[in-house]
Scaffold this motif. Structure first.
Motif, PDB file in Angstrom:
ATOM      1  N   ALA A 145       1.841   6.182  -7.173  1.00  0.00           N
ATOM      2  CA  ALA A 145       0.734   6.997  -7.660  1.00  0.00           C
ATOM      3  C   ALA A 145       1.057   8.484  -7.586  1.00  0.00           C
ATOM      4  O   ALA A 145       0.502   9.288  -8.344  1.00  0.00           O
ATOM      5  CB  ALA A 145      -0.532   6.703  -6.854  1.00  0.00           C
ATOM      6  N   GLY A 146       1.965   8.850  -6.699  1.00  0.00           N
ATOM      7  CA  GLY A 146       2.369  10.244  -6.584  1.00  0.00           C
ATOM      8  C   GLY A 146       3.357  10.687  -7.633  1.00  0.00           C
ATOM      9  O   GLY A 146       3.781  11.850  -7.610  1.00  0.00           O
ATOM     10  N   VAL A 181       0.831  -1.206   0.000  1.00  0.00           N
ATOM     11  CA  VAL A 181       0.000   0.000   0.000  1.00  0.00           C
ATOM     12  C   VAL A 181       0.864   1.254   0.000  1.00  0.00           C
ATOM     13  O   VAL A 181       0.636   2.193  -0.778  1.00  0.00           O
ATOM     14  CB  VAL A 181      -0.952  -0.004   1.212  1.00  0.00           C
ATOM     15  N   THR A 224      -4.262   0.646  -5.227  1.00  0.00           N
ATOM     16  CA  THR A 224      -3.549   1.809  -4.671  1.00  0.00           C
ATOM     17  C   THR A 224      -2.521   2.410  -5.630  1.00  0.00           C
ATOM     18  O   THR A 224      -2.146   3.571  -5.456  1.00  0.00           O
ATOM     19  CB  THR A 224      -2.819   1.419  -3.380  1.00  0.00           C
ATOM     20  N   GLY A 225      -2.063   1.655  -6.620  1.00  0.00           N
ATOM     21  CA  GLY A 225      -0.999   2.137  -7.488  1.00  0.00           C
ATOM     22  C   GLY A 225      -1.396   2.125  -8.951  1.00  0.00           C
ATOM     23  O   GLY A 225      -2.389   1.488  -9.340  1.00  0.00           O
ATOM     24  N   ARG A 273       1.087   3.936  -3.141  1.00  0.00           N
ATOM     25  CA  ARG A 273       0.768   5.363  -3.015  1.00  0.00           C
ATOM     26  C   ARG A 273       1.931   6.229  -3.469  1.00  0.00           C
ATOM     27  O   ARG A 273       1.740   7.283  -4.081  1.00  0.00           O
ATOM     28  CB  ARG A 273       0.402   5.674  -1.573  1.00  0.00           C
ATOM     29  N   THR A 274       3.152   5.779  -3.173  1.00  0.00           N
ATOM     30  CA  THR A 274       4.325   6.520  -3.627  1.00  0.00           C
ATOM     31  C   THR A 274       4.386   6.537  -5.143  1.00  0.00           C
ATOM     32  O   THR A 274       4.685   7.566  -5.769  1.00  0.00           O
ATOM     33  CB  THR A 274       5.610   5.895  -3.052  1.00  0.00           C
TER      34      THR A 274
END
Length: 427
Positions: free
Chosen positions: A228-229, A221, A386-387, A225-226
């Protein structure tokens, strides 16, 4: 007579061992500048042994009690004068001197093996002052509280729980459920502390591998998220893939402790799957490039609420597995597959506790492998949620590779008949 001489020699050796550490620490002091050195501690141990021998020969425990009180008064008086001159408030030397005297007495009047072990332990603790003080400076309150919670869970709660199953199917054994809860949490906590002690607190790779000791899903997770940023996705996928391999190894460690015989069925498949995760993860890390650095320290594993949820979930799954396995042991495999999606530790432990009756070794091995497979599928779903696709697609490929390697090893390689583990048949 010969036995008494050997015991007195042990009493002297204990004092010399402790005195060696004390004398080395104060080796720069001039002669007469300290209360006790290597000779004094050696004589103290011997004195304790002599007083104990006199007490035995006179059949009077009061002799030993009087000798201990007299020695404590004299030693503490000299140490007080030394402390007043040095401006020191440490009582370590007084306690060490009293301990040496008592261990010397124990070597004569009690069990010499216990006395020898106590002397070695005392010397080790005294020599570890810098290490222990450094640990106290680095440890946080959350980590200390977690260690205290572990002690309470093990030494207070565990002995109070019933040791027999309390449901009609023999699945819910409160003490066994709590023991496995403590075992799982302790393995995660030791991994957490090892990372903290080594100082490896930065970096996606190190953080991912360390976090997998606690939860590979949580690591996935965080990395998703990293990605996705806007961070480079391929090396993040590599770290998540390696974390998946570490998670499988963590579960393997639990199996090795609880029921190593299961590894005769599932061990080669697990090794093949881990090799697939490791190769793919290393390839992704090499082909990609991380920009910047990130902290991914694992959350402290001794969140009491999470532990209670784990215990309840484990109890429910264990009861359902036992009820299903009463009619059909294969039903336990299906239960492990479903629960493995949410918590692989619970699924694996619930399957292993049925080893012997009603489930045989092959069935439990199948359940463990299926729980690992469904957990990998659940982890992949989390990565996709999440990604971005460039993050979860490499993970999907690595999961397929690991699964195919594990399946090939399971079908093509032989299974071994290992000795039973800690769980007796029918437990």
């Amino acid at each position: 007579m010969d036995s008494l001489i050997l015991r007195l020699g042990l009493a002297l050796a204990i004092g010399l061992l402790v005195g060696l550490e004390r004398g080395w620490r104060e080796r720069d002091q001039p002669d007469g500048g300290r209360t006790a050195g290597i000779r004094t501690y050696g004589i103290t141990g011997l004195l304790g042994g002599i007083v104990a021998a006199l007490s035995l020969s006179l059949d009077s425990p009061a002799v030993l009690a009087a000798g201990l009180l007299a020695f404590a008064a004299v030693f503490a008086w000299f140490k007080m004068r030394e402390s007043m001159g040095d401006g020191s408030f440490s009582v370590t030397a007084v306690v060490a001197g009293l301990s040496v005297f008592c261990l010397g007495a124990l070597s004569v009047a009690g069990d010499p093996r216990v006395a020898a072990a106590g002397g070695a332990g005392l010397a080790a603790v005294l020599a570890s002052r810098e290490v222990l003080h450094g640990l106290l400076r680095r440890i946080s309150w959350i980590e200390l509280r977690s260690a205290l919670v572990l002690a309470v869970m093990t030494a207070i709660v565990l002995p109070l729980l019933p040791a027999q199953a309390i449901d009609p199917w023999g699945g819910f054994n409160p003490r066994q459920v709590w023991l496995f809860t403590v075992l799982t949490a302790a393995i995660s906590y030791l991994g957490y502390i090892a990372v903290r002690a080594l100082g490896t607190t930065r970096g996606v790779l190190v953080g991912g591998l360390a976090g997998a000791v606690v939860s590979s899903t949580a690591v996935t997770v965080a990395l998703g998220r990293t990605a996705a940023g806007g961070a480079s996705a391929l090396p993040l996928a590599g770290a998540a893939t390696l974390a998946a391999g570490v998670s499988v190894l963590r579960v393997t460690g639990i199996v090795l402790v609880v029921a190593p015989s299961v590894l005769g069925v599932a061990g080669l498949s697990i090794l093949a799957a881990v090799s697939g995760f490791a190769a793919c993860g290393a390839l992704f890390m090499i082909r990609g490039r991380l920009e910047g650095d990130a902290d991914h320290l694992p959350r402290n594993p001794f969140d009491l609420r999470a532990l209670l949820v784990f215990a309840v979930f484990f109890a429910v799954v264990s009861t359902i597995s036992a009820a299903v396995a009463t009619e059909n042991a294969r039903g336990m495999v299906a239960t492990s597959a479903i629960s493995g999606i949410f918590d692989v530790d619970v699924a694996v432990l619930s399957a292993m506790r049925l080893l012997g009756q009603p489930a045989d070794l092959e069935t439990v091995g199948h359940a463990v492998l299926l729980a690992l497979a469904t957990n990998a599928t659940g982890r992949l779903a989390v990565a996709a949620a999440t990604g971005p696709i460039r993050f979860w697609l490499p993970i999907a490929g690595a999961t397929v590779v690991a699964g195919l390697l594990g399946f090939a090893a399971f079908t093509a390689l032989p299974h071994f008949d290992l000795q039973p583990g800690l769980l007796p048949p029918g437990s």
